[in-house]
Design an enzyme around this catalytic site. Structure first.
Site, PDB file in Angstrom:
ATOM      1  N   LYS A  14       0.831  -1.221   0.000  1.00 17.66           N
ATOM      2  CA  LYS A  14       0.000   0.000   0.000  1.00 17.66           C
ATOM      3  C   LYS A  14       0.860   1.264   0.000  1.00 17.66           C
ATOM      4  CE  LYS A  14      -1.908  -0.710   4.070  1.00 17.66           C
ATOM      5  NZ  LYS A  14      -1.289  -1.963   4.515  1.00 17.66           N
TER       6      LYS A  14
ATOM      7  N   ARG B 246      -8.162   1.075  10.333  1.00 21.04           N
ATOM      8  CA  ARG B 246      -7.737  -0.307  10.534  1.00 21.04           C
ATOM      9  C   ARG B 246      -8.706  -1.069  11.443  1.00 21.04           C
ATOM     10  NH1 ARG B 246      -1.880   0.760   9.682  1.00 21.04           N
ATOM     11  NH2 ARG B 246      -0.711  -1.169   9.661  1.00 21.04           N
TER      12      ARG B 246
ATOM     13  N   ARG C   4      11.739  -6.097   3.673  1.00 14.66           N
ATOM     14  CA  ARG C   4      11.579  -4.638   3.565  1.00 14.66           C
ATOM     15  C   ARG C   4      12.676  -3.907   4.332  1.00 14.66           C
ATOM     16  NH1 ARG C   4       5.853  -1.940   4.768  1.00 14.66           N
ATOM     17  NH2 ARG C   4       6.087  -2.776   6.864  1.00 14.66           N
TER      18      ARG C   4
ATOM     19  N   ARG D 110      12.634  -2.207  10.067  1.00 13.61           N
ATOM     20  CA  ARG D 110      11.748  -1.781  11.151  1.00 13.61           C
ATOM     21  C   ARG D 110      11.668  -2.878  12.205  1.00 13.61           C
ATOM     22  NH1 ARG D 110       6.295   0.229   8.180  1.00 13.61           N
ATOM     23  NH2 ARG D 110       5.429  -0.821   9.990  1.00 13.61           N
TER      24      ARG D 110
ATOM     25  N   ARG E 115       1.226  -9.024  13.721  1.00 14.44           N
ATOM     26  CA  ARG E 115       0.546  -8.020  12.895  1.00 14.44           C
ATOM     27  C   ARG E 115      -0.438  -8.664  11.914  1.00 14.44           C
ATOM     28  NH1 ARG E 115       5.260  -5.214  10.237  1.00 14.44           N
ATOM     29  NH2 ARG E 115       3.848  -3.639   9.441  1.00 14.44           N
TER      30      ARG E 115
HETATM   31  P1  AMP Z   1       2.182   0.735   9.226  1.00 10.79           P
HETATM   32  O1  AMP Z   1       3.383   1.530   8.888  1.00 10.79           O
HETATM   33  O2  AMP Z   1       0.949   1.198   8.530  1.00 10.79           O
HETATM   34  O3  AMP Z   1       2.393  -0.745   9.082  1.00 10.79           O
HETATM   35  O4  AMP Z   1       1.911   0.995  10.795  1.00 10.79           O
HETATM   36  C1  AMP Z   1       2.867   0.642  11.764  1.00 10.79           C
HETATM   37  C2  AMP Z   1       2.204   0.498  13.119  1.00 10.79           C
HETATM   38  O5  AMP Z   1       1.620   1.754  13.510  1.00 10.79           O
HETATM   39  C3  AMP Z   1       1.063  -0.497  13.200  1.00 10.79           C
HETATM   40  O6  AMP Z   1       1.509  -1.834  13.370  1.00 10.79           O
HETATM   41  C4  AMP Z   1       0.290   0.029  14.401  1.00 10.79           C
HETATM   42  O7  AMP Z   1       0.940  -0.292  15.621  1.00 10.79           O
HETATM   43  C5  AMP Z   1       0.404   1.540  14.196  1.00 10.79           C
HETATM   44  N1  AMP Z   1      -0.713   2.048  13.365  1.00 10.79           N
HETATM   45  C6  AMP Z   1      -0.642   2.599  12.136  1.00 10.79           C
HETATM   46  N2  AMP Z   1      -1.859   2.941  11.666  1.00 10.79           N
HETATM   47  C7  AMP Z   1      -2.738   2.584  12.633  1.00 10.79           C
HETATM   48  C8  AMP Z   1      -4.152   2.658  12.759  1.00 10.79           C
HETATM   49  N3  AMP Z   1      -4.933   3.155  11.787  1.00 10.79           N
HETATM   50  N4  AMP Z   1      -4.711   2.190  13.915  1.00 10.79           N
HETATM   51  C9  AMP Z   1      -3.958   1.696  14.913  1.00 10.79           C
HETATM   52  N5  AMP Z   1      -2.630   1.578  14.854  1.00 10.79           N
HETATM   53  C10 AMP Z   1      -2.007   2.030  13.731  1.00 10.79           C
END
Ligand code: AMP
Length: 211
Positions: A13, A88, A122, A155, A166
């Site tokens: 994404k 989410r 990644r 990360r 996750r």
């Molecule tokens: P991402 O980079 O989108 O994979 O987000 C990394 C982490 O940030 C996730 O695993 C969550 O811990 C937190 N996070 C990001 N977006 C959300 C969301 N919409 N709701 C809750 N936690 C989020």
């Protein structure tokens, strides 16, 4: 144009959003990026969010909803945006519904084994956040960002234990959003188990049909 990019972590994404946003004259809003910035700054919000993020858990709804509501009001969001990684959960989607009208939701789909390979390979730039993959999108020089020369890192939540968590969290809390948006006639699916350029092409086709 106001769109949501939905799909499991690692499906691509963020990578697709970075490549299509300029072509459409809109911005990308990634809650993950915003939260990582707060963690870097060691703000109160960042400290709280870090506990959840390191575990592969979701940050509580009220925190991310507040972040998004504030972010979409900013001047640079006027022409439109791609929400990457938000909503989410169903409560997040409901909160968004009360705030803005979404034109389309793109659901990126790929088999779990593909997603795991993408997540574990990644690498991200520690300076500018650009996304790479050791095999699929390698930088010109190993470990160094092509765009800014920053150091590429893995990360913490892309390590095996957090990946497993996750993906489980995704299935339980985020996957129900597919039906949520199907019922509202907003959902379009893009096959993300293809070469990046083809995913970008398919995504642009969907987005250009909105204009
Ligand atoms: P991402 O980079 O989108 O994979 O987000 C990394 C982490 O940030 C996730 O695993 C969550 O811990 C937190 N996070 C990001 N977006 C959300 C969301 N919409 N709701 C809750 N936690 C989020």
């Amino acid at each position: 144009m106001k769109v949501i990019f939905l799909g499991p972590p690692g499906v691509g994404k963020g990578t697709v959003a970075t490549r299509v946003k300029d072509k459409l004259g809109i911005i990308q809003i990634s809650t993950g990026d915003i939260l990582r910035e707060e963690v870097k700054k060691e703000s109160d919000l960042g400290k709280k969010a870090k506990e959840y993020m390191d575990e592969g858990q979701l940050v509580p709804d009220e925190i991310v909803i507040k972040i998004i509501k504030r972010r979409v009001q900013k001047e640079d969001a006027r022409e439109g945006f791609i929400l990457d990684g938000f909503p989410r959960t169903i409560p997040q989607a409901e909160a968004l519904e009360g705030e803005i009208e979404i034109d389309k939701v793109i659901n990126f789909e790929a088999p779990e084994e593909v997603i795991i390979k993408r997540l574990s390979g990644r690498r991200v730039c520690s300076e500018c956040g650009a996304i790479y993959h050791i095999k699929n999108i390698p930088p010109k020089k190993e470990g160094v960002c092509d765009k800014c020369g920053g150091e590429l890192i893995q990360r913490d939540d892309d390590k095996p234990e957090a990946i497993k968590e996750r993906l489980e969290v995704y299935k339980e809390q985020t996957e129900p959003l597919i039906d949520f948006y199907k019922k509202r006639n907003l959902l379009v699916t893009v096959d993300a188990d293809q070469e990046l350029n083809k995913i970008i092409e398919d995504t642009l086709k969907v987005l250009k049909s909105i204009e």
